[in-house]
Design an enzyme around this catalytic site. Structure first.
Site, PDB file in Angstrom:
ATOM      1  N   SER A 138     -70.747  20.461  20.166  1.00  0.00           N
ATOM      2  CA  SER A 138     -69.773  20.104  21.034  1.00  0.00           C
ATOM      3  C   SER A 138     -68.855  20.123  19.868  1.00  0.00           C
ATOM      4  CB  SER A 138     -69.831  17.988  21.411  1.00  0.00           C
ATOM      5  OG  SER A 138     -68.563  17.447  21.794  1.00  0.00           O
ATOM      6  N   TYR A 187     -71.667   9.715  20.040  1.00  0.00           N
ATOM      7  CA  TYR A 187     -71.692  10.909  20.882  1.00  0.00           C
ATOM      8  C   TYR A 187     -72.102  12.473  19.505  1.00  0.00           C
ATOM      9  CZ  TYR A 187     -70.463  14.988  23.684  1.00  0.00           C
ATOM     10  OH  TYR A 187     -70.535  16.376  24.443  1.00  0.00           O
TER      11      TYR A 187
END
Length: 335
Positions: A127, A152
């Site tokens: 990501s 995350y």
């Protein structure tokens, strides 16, 4: 090839499975169909995949160690695309344990499955969130990424490190793709475009964080899918010029790579909203709010390495991509 696609009922996994099937690959899709967002949308995606020749689906959770072991042993995949994960920056602040189970424990099970069953190449979702506190633009895979701003993001950086270990120890070729704000038809309901569209059509205000002063490298799903397929076909190789005295964070002596995959054309959030208003033919009522914890002001992908190595070339302007999303949304929800 026989390809495992994890998260096959998810936004990106669905599109990747479609493309692989269209070119004649055999695809086994797994997904746990959790209720992070509306399960009916995941089921609708699966309903389009399941009738297609060459596709099989199994409901399975990545953190089911025995289930994953059995799947790999039974199927003997050629290659694996791991797109299953607990997504979302803001959700990770409220539900940290779910990220460890899915993104750490689950990813370890995938690595072990690949290791023990001679998988030729593992491509997995990282990501743009890994860039965290970095402010140098555009973000480059050759930059250090040791300051994540959410769990995350930390879990995705951990995936890259775990993959490197397996590439080094077991010569398992792995490639991580740092996605930059993917959008388009069949998208995720927790993401801005979906939330904005739904609110505008219902006559409700949209929440504009950081008072609209965000820039995002919005990337259309077809461009992302093309990049994933090209990467899957381009098995990660060692970098013969890598040096331990001046280590390059983006390559390795091991068969390991990480790439940015984005549009490389950041768009101001207010311009993005304006393009959506144009496609909908309505003006949004806006509620301006401060930046959310864990968010970053801007994202901007340097994709030179991916272009050089696999010929990646994003081609969808934001106005066109938003219009295609609105067409899909209107048809799917009959509005």
């Amino acid at each position: 090839m026989k390809v495992l696609v994890t998260g096959a009922a998810g936004f990106i996994g669905f599109h990747v499975a479609q493309r692989l099937l269209a070119r004649g690959d055999e695809v086994i899709g797994i997904d746990n169909l959790n209720d992070y967002y509306e399960v009916s949308l995941k089921e609708s995606r699966l309903a389009l995949l399941e009738p297609q020749e060459g596709f099989r689906f199994q409901k399975l959770d990545l953190d089911d160690r025995q289930g994953i072991e059995d799947l790999f042993a039974d199927e003997k995949f050629d290659r694996v695309v791991n797109l299953a994960a607990q997504a979302g920056v803001r959700y990770s602040i409220e539900n940290p344990h779910s990220y460890v189970q899915s993104n750490i424990v689950g990813f370890l099970n995938i690595l072990e499955g690949c290791r023990h069953n001679n998988v030729e190449h593992l491509v997995y979702a990282s990501s743009s969130s890994v860039y965290g506190a970095n402010e140098t633009m555009p973000f480059s895979v050759h930059d250090n990424v040791d300051h994540p701003l959410s769990l995350y993001a930390a879990s995705k950086k951990a995936n890259e490190l775990m993959a490197h270990t397996y590439s080094h120890l077991y010569r398992l070729p792995t490639t991580g793709l740092r996605f930059f704000t993917v959008y388009g038809p069949w998208g995720r309901p927790d993401m801005a475009l979906f939330l904005f569209t739904r609110a505008i059509l219902e006559g409700k205000p949209i929440k504009v964080f950081n008072y609209g002063k965000h820039r995002r490298d919005f990337t259309y799903i077809d461009d992302i899918t093309e990049g994933i397929i090209r990467t899957l076909d381009n098995v990660a190789m060692p970098n013969p010029d890598w040096s331990g005295t001046e280590p390059d964070p983006g390559t390795s002596r091991a068969p390991w790579r990480v790439y940015n995959i984005g549009n490389s054309k950041p768009v101001n959030l207010m311009d993005y909203i304006q393009a959506l208003e144009h496609s909908l033919g309505r003006t949004a009522e806006k509620e301006f709010l401060p930046m959310q914890p864990g968010d970053v002001p801007d994202t901007y992908a340097d994709v030179k390495q991916l272009k050089q190595d696999v010929g990646y070339q994003p081609s969808t302007p934001v106005e066109e991509g938003i219009a295609k999303f609105v067409d899909w949304y209107s048809g799917y929800y009959n509005v």
